[in-house]
Design a protein around this motif. Sequence first.
Motif, PDB file in Angstrom:
ATOM      1  N   UNK A  79      47.819 -20.547 133.728  1.00 36.11           N
ATOM      2  CA  UNK A  79      49.204 -20.321 133.999  1.00 36.11           C
ATOM      3  C   UNK A  79      49.567 -18.873 134.366  1.00 36.11           C
ATOM      4  N   UNK A  80      49.263 -18.097 133.357  1.00 33.48           N
ATOM      5  CA  UNK A  80      49.477 -16.439 133.558  1.00 33.48           C
ATOM      6  C   UNK A  80      48.346 -15.689 133.955  1.00 33.48           C
ATOM      7  N   UNK A  81      48.298 -15.119 135.310  1.00 32.40           N
ATOM      8  CA  UNK A  81      47.207 -14.476 135.786  1.00 32.40           C
ATOM      9  C   UNK A  81      47.308 -12.998 135.629  1.00 32.40           C
ATOM     10  N   UNK A  82      46.090 -12.203 135.471  1.00 29.20           N
ATOM     11  CA  UNK A  82      46.176 -10.768 135.579  1.00 29.20           C
ATOM     12  C   UNK A  82      45.088 -10.326 136.519  1.00 29.20           C
ATOM     13  N   UNK A  83      45.660  -9.236 137.242  1.00 29.26           N
ATOM     14  CA  UNK A  83      44.829  -8.786 138.304  1.00 29.26           C
ATOM     15  C   UNK A  83      43.423  -8.033 137.744  1.00 29.26           C
ATOM     16  N   UNK A  84      42.460  -8.494 138.462  1.00 30.15           N
ATOM     17  CA  UNK A  84      41.152  -8.064 138.349  1.00 30.15           C
ATOM     18  C   UNK A  84      40.833  -6.965 139.645  1.00 30.15           C
ATOM     19  N   UNK A  85      41.040  -7.340 140.745  1.00 31.52           N
ATOM     20  CA  UNK A  85      40.858  -6.597 141.858  1.00 31.52           C
ATOM     21  C   UNK A  85      42.133  -6.598 142.983  1.00 31.52           C
ATOM     22  N   UNK A  86      42.351  -5.554 143.412  1.00 33.89           N
ATOM     23  CA  UNK A  86      43.357  -5.827 144.517  1.00 33.89           C
ATOM     24  C   UNK A  86      42.732  -4.464 145.687  1.00 33.89           C
ATOM     25  N   UNK A  87      43.118  -4.769 146.999  1.00 34.13           N
ATOM     26  CA  UNK A  87      42.479  -4.026 148.133  1.00 34.13           C
ATOM     27  C   UNK A  87      43.399  -2.863 148.283  1.00 34.13           C
ATOM     28  N   UNK A  88      42.897  -1.714 148.647  1.00 31.64           N
ATOM     29  CA  UNK A  88      43.527  -0.558 148.771  1.00 31.64           C
ATOM     30  C   UNK A  88      43.654   0.043 150.433  1.00 31.64           C
ATOM     31  N   UNK A  89      44.408   0.768 150.920  1.00 28.54           N
ATOM     32  CA  UNK A  89      44.576   1.045 152.169  1.00 28.54           C
ATOM     33  C   UNK A  89      43.192   1.811 152.795  1.00 28.54           C
ATOM     34  N   UNK A  90      42.692   2.401 151.645  1.00 28.39           N
ATOM     35  CA  UNK A  90      41.291   3.281 152.016  1.00 28.39           C
ATOM     36  C   UNK A  90      40.041   2.173 152.210  1.00 28.39           C
ATOM     37  N   UNK A  91      40.198   0.780 151.882  1.00 33.57           N
ATOM     38  CA  UNK A  91      39.131  -0.025 151.942  1.00 33.57           C
ATOM     39  C   UNK A  91      38.733  -0.109 153.178  1.00 33.57           C
ATOM     40  N   UNK A  92      37.214  -0.345 153.511  1.00 38.79           N
ATOM     41  CA  UNK A  92      36.990  -0.563 154.899  1.00 38.79           C
ATOM     42  C   UNK A  92      37.301  -2.038 155.522  1.00 38.79           C
ATOM     43  N   UNK A  93      37.432  -1.866 156.820  1.00 45.81           N
ATOM     44  CA  UNK A  93      37.807  -3.035 157.676  1.00 45.81           C
ATOM     45  C   UNK A  93      36.523  -3.920 158.275  1.00 45.81           C
ATOM     46  N   UNK A 110      43.258  -5.608 128.045  1.00 48.13           N
ATOM     47  CA  UNK A 110      44.727  -6.233 128.145  1.00 48.13           C
ATOM     48  C   UNK A 110      45.095  -6.907 126.972  1.00 48.13           C
ATOM     49  N   UNK A 111      44.129  -6.924 125.855  1.00 49.76           N
ATOM     50  CA  UNK A 111      44.583  -7.798 124.539  1.00 49.76           C
ATOM     51  C   UNK A 111      44.096  -9.158 124.744  1.00 49.76           C
ATOM     52  N   UNK A 112      43.582  -9.562 125.800  1.00 48.70           N
ATOM     53  CA  UNK A 112      43.209 -11.095 125.895  1.00 48.70           C
ATOM     54  C   UNK A 112      41.792 -11.369 125.365  1.00 48.70           C
ATOM     55  N   UNK A 113      41.661 -12.412 124.610  1.00 48.84           N
ATOM     56  CA  UNK A 113      40.438 -12.944 124.320  1.00 48.84           C
ATOM     57  C   UNK A 113      39.967 -14.113 125.329  1.00 48.84           C
ATOM     58  N   UNK A 114      38.926 -13.947 125.871  1.00 52.77           N
ATOM     59  CA  UNK A 114      38.322 -14.845 126.758  1.00 52.77           C
ATOM     60  C   UNK A 114      38.119 -16.254 126.134  1.00 52.77           C
ATOM     61  N   UNK A 115      38.485 -17.252 126.736  1.00 52.50           N
ATOM     62  CA  UNK A 115      38.132 -18.505 126.223  1.00 52.50           C
ATOM     63  C   UNK A 115      36.790 -19.198 126.907  1.00 52.50           C
ATOM     64  N   UNK A 116      36.596 -20.362 126.355  1.00 59.79           N
ATOM     65  CA  UNK A 116      35.421 -21.191 127.157  1.00 59.79           C
ATOM     66  C   UNK A 116      35.827 -21.518 128.520  1.00 59.79           C
ATOM     67  N   UNK A 117      37.188 -21.722 128.719  1.00 56.23           N
ATOM     68  CA  UNK A 117      37.431 -21.944 130.389  1.00 56.23           C
ATOM     69  C   UNK A 117      38.246 -21.018 130.815  1.00 56.23           C
ATOM     70  N   UNK A 118      37.619 -20.317 132.231  1.00 56.30           N
ATOM     71  CA  UNK A 118      38.421 -19.216 132.967  1.00 56.30           C
ATOM     72  C   UNK A 118      38.873 -19.537 134.179  1.00 56.30           C
ATOM     73  N   UNK A 119      39.908 -19.133 134.527  1.00 56.67           N
ATOM     74  CA  UNK A 119      40.238 -19.509 135.923  1.00 56.67           C
ATOM     75  C   UNK A 119      40.340 -18.145 136.875  1.00 56.67           C
ATOM     76  N   UNK A 120      39.677 -18.109 138.006  1.00 57.24           N
ATOM     77  CA  UNK A 120      39.553 -17.093 138.879  1.00 57.24           C
ATOM     78  C   UNK A 120      40.399 -17.443 140.141  1.00 57.24           C
ATOM     79  N   UNK A 121      41.220 -16.568 140.718  1.00 58.70           N
ATOM     80  CA  UNK A 121      42.157 -16.985 141.948  1.00 58.70           C
ATOM     81  C   UNK A 121      41.880 -15.822 142.765  1.00 58.70           C
TER      82      UNK A 121
END
Length: 170
Positions: A79-93, A110-121
């Motif tokens: 339900x609650x997602x947290x950023x891992x990676x986002x592009x920047x204007x300097x990234x190659x095309x 982030x003060x989050x405990x990883x659980x047995x199930x992880x959701x990557x979006x």
Amino acid sequence: VRVTSAHGAAAGSYALILDTTGENLNNLSEATWTIDLQGQFRPVLRFKEISFGDEVHAMNGAPFTSTFSDGVAFSVDGNAFYRLWTPTVNDPVNVWTERVIDLAVVASGLGIQLQNTLYLRFQQYDNFPLPQDGRGFDEISITQAIFQEDWYSFTLADGEKASIKGLTKS
């Protein structure tokens, strides 16, 4: 959202491609991967990504349930997602770029405990289909962090004492 060989891949033939199907139609494309982390001590996310001329819609760092942005996020509850990676204007095309993210380090920060199930979006937001806009992801994997051991030695003469306390490595 599709897995296709139509736009190339970082390796092999197929890649995850995110774009819209309409002209000048704002669209959020998402692909969520549910992962069983049971037995994994320090998971590391590895992937290659490419921008096909996609404008950057940076993902904010705050927890979100939905956001109109580009990037990769994680959740421990789906339900609650947290950023891992986002592009920047300097990234190659039009260049596949490898990204490596230590999930345990990010979660801990982030003060989050990883659980047995992880959701990557994986997500992309824009208004034109390929080749004007779009993002690709390939070689997506979860591996274990590699630990390097540090060894120390010293010599004591008969009757000498030693005390080792608070050794930390940053």
